[in-house]
Design a protein around this motif. Structure first.
Motif, PDB file in Angstrom:
ATOM      1  N   VAL A  84       0.838  -1.194   0.000  1.00  0.00           N
ATOM      2  CA  VAL A  84       0.000   0.000   0.000  1.00  0.00           C
ATOM      3  C   VAL A  84       0.877   1.250   0.000  1.00  0.00           C
ATOM      4  N   GLN A  85       1.965   1.193   0.784  1.00  0.00           N
ATOM      5  CA  GLN A  85       2.867   2.342   0.865  1.00  0.00           C
ATOM      6  C   GLN A  85       3.438   2.690  -0.513  1.00  0.00           C
ATOM      7  N   ALA A  88       1.125   4.602  -2.742  1.00  0.00           N
ATOM      8  CA  ALA A  88       0.730   5.953  -2.324  1.00  0.00           C
ATOM      9  C   ALA A  88       1.067   7.065  -3.326  1.00  0.00           C
ATOM     10  N   GLN A 101      -9.275   7.704   8.828  1.00  0.00           N
ATOM     11  CA  GLN A 101      -8.171   8.245   8.081  1.00  0.00           C
ATOM     12  C   GLN A 101      -7.332   9.203   8.902  1.00  0.00           C
ATOM     13  N   LEU A 102      -7.949   9.850   9.872  1.00  0.00           N
ATOM     14  CA  LEU A 102      -7.269  10.940  10.570  1.00  0.00           C
ATOM     15  C   LEU A 102      -6.667  10.449  11.872  1.00  0.00           C
ATOM     16  N   PHE A 103      -5.482  10.910  12.160  1.00  0.00           N
ATOM     17  CA  PHE A 103      -4.831  10.425  13.372  1.00  0.00           C
ATOM     18  C   PHE A 103      -3.838  11.422  13.950  1.00  0.00           C
ATOM     19  N   ARG A 105      -2.059  14.978  15.466  1.00  0.00           N
ATOM     20  CA  ARG A 105      -2.457  15.780  16.624  1.00  0.00           C
ATOM     21  C   ARG A 105      -3.195  17.047  16.228  1.00  0.00           C
ATOM     22  N   GLU A 110      -1.877  16.777  10.114  1.00  0.00           N
ATOM     23  CA  GLU A 110      -2.592  15.812   9.292  1.00  0.00           C
ATOM     24  C   GLU A 110      -2.324  16.085   7.814  1.00  0.00           C
ATOM     25  N   PHE A 113       1.316  15.219   6.677  1.00  0.00           N
ATOM     26  CA  PHE A 113       1.754  13.823   6.779  1.00  0.00           C
ATOM     27  C   PHE A 113       2.028  13.160   5.426  1.00  0.00           C
ATOM     28  N   GLY A 114       1.056  13.217   4.524  1.00  0.00           N
ATOM     29  CA  GLY A 114       1.202  12.549   3.232  1.00  0.00           C
ATOM     30  C   GLY A 114       2.323  13.145   2.394  1.00  0.00           C
ATOM     31  N   ASN A 117       5.645  12.068   3.592  1.00  0.00           N
ATOM     32  CA  ASN A 117       5.953  10.663   3.304  1.00  0.00           C
ATOM     33  C   ASN A 117       6.417  10.427   1.884  1.00  0.00           C
ATOM     34  N   SER A 161      -6.189  16.270   3.010  1.00  0.00           N
ATOM     35  CA  SER A 161      -4.922  15.611   3.331  1.00  0.00           C
ATOM     36  C   SER A 161      -4.431  14.744   2.173  1.00  0.00           C
ATOM     37  N   MET A 165      -1.275  15.743  -1.561  1.00  0.00           N
ATOM     38  CA  MET A 165      -0.227  14.879  -2.129  1.00  0.00           C
ATOM     39  C   MET A 165      -0.218  14.939  -3.653  1.00  0.00           C
TER      40      MET A 165
ATOM     41  N   ILE B 173      -6.151   2.736  11.522  1.00  0.00           N
ATOM     42  CA  ILE B 173      -5.208   3.848  11.461  1.00  0.00           C
ATOM     43  C   ILE B 173      -3.956   3.432  10.711  1.00  0.00           C
ATOM     44  N   ALA B 176      -4.691   3.591   7.066  1.00  0.00           N
ATOM     45  CA  ALA B 176      -4.771   4.979   6.624  1.00  0.00           C
ATOM     46  C   ALA B 176      -3.374   5.561   6.451  1.00  0.00           C
ATOM     47  N   GLN B 177      -2.504   5.262   7.395  1.00  0.00           N
ATOM     48  CA  GLN B 177      -1.150   5.814   7.291  1.00  0.00           C
ATOM     49  C   GLN B 177      -0.409   5.212   6.115  1.00  0.00           C
ATOM     50  N   LYS B 178      -0.582   3.914   5.932  1.00  0.00           N
ATOM     51  CA  LYS B 178       0.084   3.261   4.812  1.00  0.00           C
ATOM     52  C   LYS B 178      -0.402   3.833   3.490  1.00  0.00           C
ATOM     53  N   SER B 179      -1.716   4.100   3.397  1.00  0.00           N
ATOM     54  CA  SER B 179      -2.174   4.572   2.095  1.00  0.00           C
ATOM     55  C   SER B 179      -1.744   6.009   1.860  1.00  0.00           C
ATOM     56  N   ARG B 180      -1.137   6.629   2.857  1.00  0.00           N
ATOM     57  CA  ARG B 180      -0.498   7.909   2.604  1.00  0.00           C
ATOM     58  C   ARG B 180       1.018   7.756   2.613  1.00  0.00           C
ATOM     59  N   GLY B 181       1.461   6.540   2.337  1.00  0.00           N
ATOM     60  CA  GLY B 181       2.875   6.333   2.065  1.00  0.00           C
ATOM     61  C   GLY B 181       3.764   6.165   3.278  1.00  0.00           C
ATOM     62  N   MET B 182       3.202   5.891   4.465  1.00  0.00           N
ATOM     63  CA  MET B 182       4.077   5.732   5.615  1.00  0.00           C
ATOM     64  C   MET B 182       4.865   4.435   5.510  1.00  0.00           C
ATOM     65  N   LYS B 183       6.167   4.523   5.789  1.00  0.00           N
ATOM     66  CA  LYS B 183       6.998   3.332   5.732  1.00  0.00           C
ATOM     67  C   LYS B 183       6.873   2.576   7.047  1.00  0.00           C
ATOM     68  N   PRO B 196      -2.104   9.344  19.011  1.00  0.00           N
ATOM     69  CA  PRO B 196      -3.342   9.592  18.276  1.00  0.00           C
ATOM     70  C   PRO B 196      -4.342   8.441  18.353  1.00  0.00           C
TER      71      PRO B 196
END
Ligand code: ATP
Ligand code: ATP
Ligand code: MG
Ligand code: MG
Lengths: 294, 297, 288
Positions: A84-85, A88, A101-103, A105, A110, A113-114, A117, A161, A165, B173, B176-183, B196
């Motif tokens: 998935v990464q 992106a 989707q949101l996490f 602070r 938020e 973040f994208g 990355n 968010s 990107m 979560i 969600a983070q992965k689909s925004r490219g988090m490694k 969070p």
């Protein structure tokens, strides 16, 4: 083949062939072998009854789910072979539920973040975030916790968010739920802008007026399958199709279907369009549009 | 799956013999286990109890989640043993059995260390088996039949029901983070977003409790139950056998003055040193891993 | 005049930790058996108002409440929410936050168990209610493994099964397909007419409101600024437009025809059928 890179598996933005998906929990078949081809820059809508597989299909597109059978190629990349990464940078995904989707602070974090990355420079991140804040009118919320803002704002933050990107392909799963007319307008404007920028957009929605206004092509789903693929006008005019799939045309389209359409008029999608046609038939356009009549 | 990894203590749906035992009968066993574990210092008894609990796992089809849940015992158990070897919780004089750097190792505390560890392992394993095979509402219904104070019962039921919700939160979560490219992968991916997740979960819990109360959760008056919890003869047998066997052993232990058999067992100095090295390594391994993950962010 | 079942008397409410009141000096009454729709922009205070009716405000959320909210003759600030639940059922706006059980059937059972409904009756009510919301056969599925719309249907079923005297639904159909939307409003209309259930629906979709509600209350910035029949409210097209609120497309069509083409002089239609009839009249007249 035009501008496809040599490594790309398909010149299409989205190329789904025979994709099946079965949820392991409860062994639920959500997709029973669907095909979908979308050209770069196209804006398509996906409609269909609850549980017909729309969300599942879009999750296959960004690789969150991998097809049980068949292939899903997005931006020339086979999603089954990538995490998935890794998907992106190719495809942005806005979740049906912003809470999924949101996490971060704050709203600001938020939005950063994208872009961070995918390795953008700090200046570029700042530009993108500022632009998104401006476009979605989030100025008052940037320091808030995303869970502290109201649901519709949260929804906008979720969209912003991803838009920050600038993915070549953007997937929106029901972007207008819980939005008033005013914010639905923002989403409408967003889709138009993305179209002008050449972004490929896939929008799942139950909001027929929203789709009628911006998409040129609608995919209709019914219990795990795609059963129609046509323009909004063709789909809305097809009474049997609409009834079979729990759908209903926008009110003004319904009115058009029962008034001007039998007389050869258009399957109007907006009140303005229908009003113009009626006025023409009653011989009134000249009265209001003196300038247009030479 | 990764969602399960973070908090592996929810019910695993199933229809095994263990799943079908009445919650009260199971509860009798858990309480009996705790009582016995804390009234005896006989390590044979303690580790037999732990082994018995472990043997139930394959029958219930929960081996993997149970072992995952039991992982928490690694840092606890290893630190406990290592401590008992360098600073025994028994009266001096202690007999040194070896030295590692500045540390002097003693053999006197190791038996007691094993007792403490056995108590925790046995009680925790059986409690996990119970939680993983018992539907929270069944437990709730049964406890309210037993006239357990409502608030206590309510809190217990809420806790058990919220665990899957938290699990899902973590999973969601992460995607969600992965689909925004988090490694990153697995646990190391969850750790940076622990705060969070926690904040989000609190919010979720608040909204959930509003929704529950709005449907009368916690109200006065007669309650009924949709899930019918039956007490079959076999449940009675299991409960009574548990109460008698575990209660009897506890009474016997107390009569024998904790039934400590340390005098019958001699730990060789080599065994003590090896135990210490293994425990200390495990413990620092876990600590370092956790620190490494939190810095990696 | 019967006793109103819901009465707001000069209600001003400020959430804990904020300075600006979310509701200002709200006063209105709802009679038993009314079907009321609440309309307003995001942040207008619709949800806040709904939360006052079953007492989540102030008993669970705290904050500062002035004035009184009386429901079924009770001052809501004096009773816990769980007791108010015997009178008021609320479908909240976020379906997922309302799911707490391990199966769909148990989710529906929860409220019934708390109300002490006997097992035999539950066994009948649960499948019936699930059927009503289009979830027949989903009994054993996990609520967390449902699609967005299915979850919303379940949230509605869980409240409907309790047969409350007052039903409040906060954007209950935001994730539903168009026919599903209609079914929910139809169902509420049926309960309203057959059982005299008082219904309050918070909605953004004005077309369904126009079709089903007896009365529309418009909120703006925490104040009630309009309160009347759908016909009265939705005929005020310009005023609503100034508030950035939509009117049904039928009304919009008539307004465009009138202002831009001078082609409409009858009343403003707010639902499909009268609009179709009026347009056909107009077209028929020109063809003759
Ligand atoms: N996590 C899951 N586990 C098991 N089954 C699932 C899961 N998510 C969805 N399903 C099932 O898969 C089918 C398709 O679901 P999906 O979410 O794709 O529907 P949808 O078309 O997006 O519906 P909606 O309009 O309600 O959002 C449904 O029958 C649903 O119950
Ligand atoms: N828990 C809360 N704490 C503080 N302020 C809140 C809280 N919930 C809502 N508010 C504020 O109260 C005002 C009214 O919010 P409310 O949610 O009632 O609006 P709404 O009309 O339901 O909007 P929407 O259409 O977005 O659901 C808003 O300004 C909102 O920011
Ligand atoms: Mg969906
Ligand atoms: Mg609201």
């Amino acid at each position: 083949m035009t501008d496809a890179t040599p490594s790309a598996l398909s010149p299409l933005a989205i190329d789904v062939r025979g994709a099946r998906y079965v949820y392991p929990t409860g062994n639920v078949t959500a997709l029973g072998g669907v095909d979908l081809q979308v050209k770069p820059g196209e804006i398509i809508g996906i409609i269909g009854q609850n549980g017909s597989g729309k969300t599942t299909l879009t999750k296959l597109l960004n690789g969150l789910l991998k097809p049980t059978a068949g292939t899903v190629i997005v931006d020339g990349v086979d999603t089954a072979k990538k995490s998935v990464q890794e998907m992106a940078p190719h495809v942005g995904y806005v979740f049906q539920n912003p809470n999924h989707q949101l996490f971060a602070r704050t709203v600001q974090m938020e939005l950063e973040f994208g872009p961070r990355n995918i390795g953008l420079s700090e200046e570029e991140i700042a530009v993108r975030v500022a632009e998104a804040v401006e476009f979605f009118g989030l100025q008052d919320y940037i320091e808030e916790h995303p869970y502290r803002v109201s649901f519709p704002i949260r929804k906008l933050v979720g969209i912003a968010s991803i838009v920050a990107m600038r993915p070549p392909i953007l997937i929106l799963d029901e972007p207008s739920t819980g939005q008033d007319h005013n914010t639905t307008h923002v989403i409408n404007g967003l889709m138009r802008r993305l179209r002008d920028q050449g972004t490929t957009v896939v929008c799942v929605s139950h909001d027929m007026p929203l789709l009628a206004d911006v998409v040129e092509r609608v995919i209709v789903m019914k219990s795990t399958e795609i059963i129609a693929d046509a323009s909004p006008r063709e789909v809305f005019a097809d009474k049997t199709l609409m009834a079979r799939t729990n759908l209903q045309a926008p009110q003004v389209t319904e009115i058009a279907l029962q008034t001007v359409v039998p007389l050869g008029g258009p399957v109007a999608l907006t009140p303005a369009e229908l009003a113009a046609d009626i006025a023409m038939r009653t011989g009134r356009p000249a009265a209001a549009r003196t300038d247009a009549v030479g | 799956m990764s969602m399960q990894a973070a908090l592996p203590v929810a019910m695993i749906p199933g229809n095994s013999i263990i799943h079908r035992i009445n919650p009260i009968a199971k509860l009798v066993w858990v309480v009996g286990y705790v009582v016995l574990a804390f009234s005896t210092q006989n390590i044979v008894v303690l580790y037999s109890m732990a082994l018995f609990a472990l043997l139930l796992a394959p029958i219930a089809g929960i081996t993997k989640p149970l072992l995952k849940g039991a992982l928490i015992l690694v840092p606890v158990g290893s630190s406990l043993l290592a401590l008992q070897i360098i600073a025994p919780a028994v009266e001096r004089p202690w007999t040194p059995v070896g030295e590692i750097g500045p540390l002097t190792l003693y053999g006197d505390g190791i038996y007691y260390g094993f007792v403490l560890l056995g108590r925790i392992v046995a009680s925790l394993l059986l409690a996990l088996v119970m939680v993983m095979t018992t539907h929270p509402s069944d437990l709730f219904t049964s406890l309210s039949k037993l006239k357990v104070p409502y608030t206590l019962n309510f809190m217990l039921a809420m806790t058990l029901q919220l665990i899957p919700v938290f699990q899902r939160e973590v999973g969601i979560i992460m995607s969600a983070q992965k689909s925004r490219g988090m490694k990153g992968k697995g646990f190391s991916a969850v750790l940076p977003s622990f705060v969070p997740v926690f904040v989000g979960a609190i919010e979720r819990v608040q909204q959930l409790s509003i929704s529950l109360e709005s449907r009368g959760f916690g109200s006065n008056g007669i309650k009924t139950s949709y899930r019918q919890v039956r007490g079959r003869p076999s449940d009675w047998v299991i409960g009574i056998v548990g109460a008698l066997a575990l209660g009897g052993l506890s009474a016997y232990s107390i009569w024998r003055g904790t039934w400590n058999i340390s005098s019958d067992i001699v730990f060789s100095p080599l065994f003590v040193v090896v135990t210490f090295v293994i425990s200390a390594t495990l413990f620092f391994g876990v600590v370092l891993f956790a620190v490494f993950l939190s810095l990696k962010k | 005049m019967p006793e109103p079942i819901i009465a707001f008397d000069a209600v001003t409410y400020t959430y804990a930790g904020t300075d600006e009141p979310a509701l200002h000096e709200i006063s209105f009454e709802i009679q038993p058996g009314e079907y009321v729709a609440i309309l307003g922009l995001n942040g207008a205070g619709k949800t806040t108002l709904g939360l006052c009716v079953n007492g989540v405000i102030p008993t669970m959320l705290g904050g500062e409440l002035e004035g009184t909210v009386t429901v079924g003759g009770l001052d809501v600030s004096e009773y816990p929410v769980r007791e108010m639940s015997k009178l008021v059922g609320v479908v909240f706006d976020n379906p997922e936050f309302q799911m707490s059980q391990m199966s769909v059937a148990e989710e529906v059972a929860l409220g019934l168990e708390n109300a002490g409904v006997p097992y035999e009756e539950m066994k009948r009510i649960i499948p019936d209610t699930l059927e009503l919301v289009g979830l027949a056969g989903f009994e054993e599925r996990s609520p967390l493994g449902l699609s967005g719309g299915q979850q919303q249907r379940l949230a509605i079923a869980a409240v409907l099964a309790m047969k409350p005297q007052i039903l409040i639904m906060d954007e209950p159909t935001s994730n539903l397909d168009p026919i599903g939307k209609q079914e929910v409003f139809d169902m509420a209309a049926r309960l309203n007419s057959e059982r005299g259930m008082t219904v309050i629906v918070i909605e953004h979709e004005v077309e369904v409101m126009a079709r089903y509600a007896d009365r529309v209350i418009v909120l703006d910035g925490g104040r009630v600024i309009m309160n009347g029949t759908p016909q009265e409210i939705f005929s005020r097209v310009e005023e609503l437009a100034a508030l950035k609120l939509r009117v049904p497309e039928a009304a919009e069509l008539a307004t465009i025809l009138r202002t831009e083409y001078g082609d409409w002089d009858g009343p403003v239609p707010i639902t499909t059928e009268p609009a179709v009839a009026a347009v056909n009249d107009l077209l028929g007249a020109t063809r003759d």
